[in-house]
Scaffold this motif. Structure first.
Motif, PDB file in Angstrom:
ATOM      1  N   VAL A  27      43.542  11.935   2.293  1.00 14.56           N
ATOM      2  CA  VAL A  27      43.752  13.423   1.708  1.00 14.56           C
ATOM      3  C   VAL A  27      42.270  13.638   2.042  1.00 14.56           C
ATOM      4  O   VAL A  27      42.213  15.047   2.340  1.00 14.56           O
ATOM      5  CB  VAL A  27      44.059  13.392   0.299  1.00 14.56           C
ATOM      6  N   LYS A  31      44.417  14.295   7.116  1.00 15.05           N
ATOM      7  CA  LYS A  31      45.266  13.626   7.716  1.00 15.05           C
ATOM      8  C   LYS A  31      46.490  13.568   6.267  1.00 15.05           C
ATOM      9  O   LYS A  31      48.081  13.627   7.201  1.00 15.05           O
ATOM     10  CB  LYS A  31      44.817  12.380   7.775  1.00 15.05           C
ATOM     11  N   GLU A  32      46.854  13.543   5.310  1.00 20.53           N
ATOM     12  CA  GLU A  32      47.727  13.826   4.631  1.00 20.53           C
ATOM     13  C   GLU A  32      47.801  14.990   3.566  1.00 20.53           C
ATOM     14  O   GLU A  32      46.412  15.451   2.956  1.00 20.53           O
ATOM     15  CB  GLU A  32      47.925  12.666   3.542  1.00 20.53           C
ATOM     16  N   LYS A  33      48.847  15.445   2.995  1.00 24.30           N
ATOM     17  CA  LYS A  33      48.537  16.873   2.263  1.00 24.30           C
ATOM     18  C   LYS A  33      48.362  16.778   0.865  1.00 24.30           C
ATOM     19  O   LYS A  33      48.210  17.425   0.143  1.00 24.30           O
ATOM     20  CB  LYS A  33      49.614  18.301   2.453  1.00 24.30           C
TER      21      LYS A  33
END
Length: 126
Positions: A27, A31-33
């Motif tokens: 996060v 790379k991740e939301k």
């Protein structure tokens, strides 16, 4: 709160089991939301729950403000606020959205593990 596990993950350290900390490096690096789905929040012994755009606050007894006029979180009733639409928490949605209130209250009671107390002694300003 998640800094401990995230830094441990970053440097390859072993993080002890049972901590309220999750590795969030994906996060942090975009790379991740999404990070945690919800989190218990605390201010001077008073607990609440942040979930998505909402903050849930259980009732607390006591004065509404301190000597300087700062709000203390003592609503005397359940609080439900959409922080995206109402960042200053002026419009309590608890009565307008009882299903969401009930759902978040259940999550809060589960996550707070019996630590909620309706009266918390106020810290005196010095």
């Amino acid at each position: 709160m998640n800094l401990f596990a995230s830094l441990g993950d970053l440097v390859g350290a072993e993080v002890p089991e049972g901590l309220d900390s999750r590795p969030m490096m994906p996060v942090f690096f975009g790379k991740e939301k999404n990070g945690r789905e919800c989190i218990i929040i605390e201010n001077q012994g008073k607990l609440g729950l942040r979930s998505g755009d909402y903050v849930f606050m259980p009732p607390y007894e006591g004065p509404k403000t301190n000597l300087t006029g700062n709000e203390l979180g003592n609503l005397g009733e359940y609080g439900l606020f959409n922080l995206k639409k109402d960042p200053t928490q002026q419009h309590n949605l608890a009565k307008e959205n009882p299903q969401l209130l009930d759902s978040l209250n259940k999550v809060f009671l589960d996550k707070s593990m019996g630590l909620y107390r309706p009266f918390v002694e106020e810290v005196t300003l010095k």
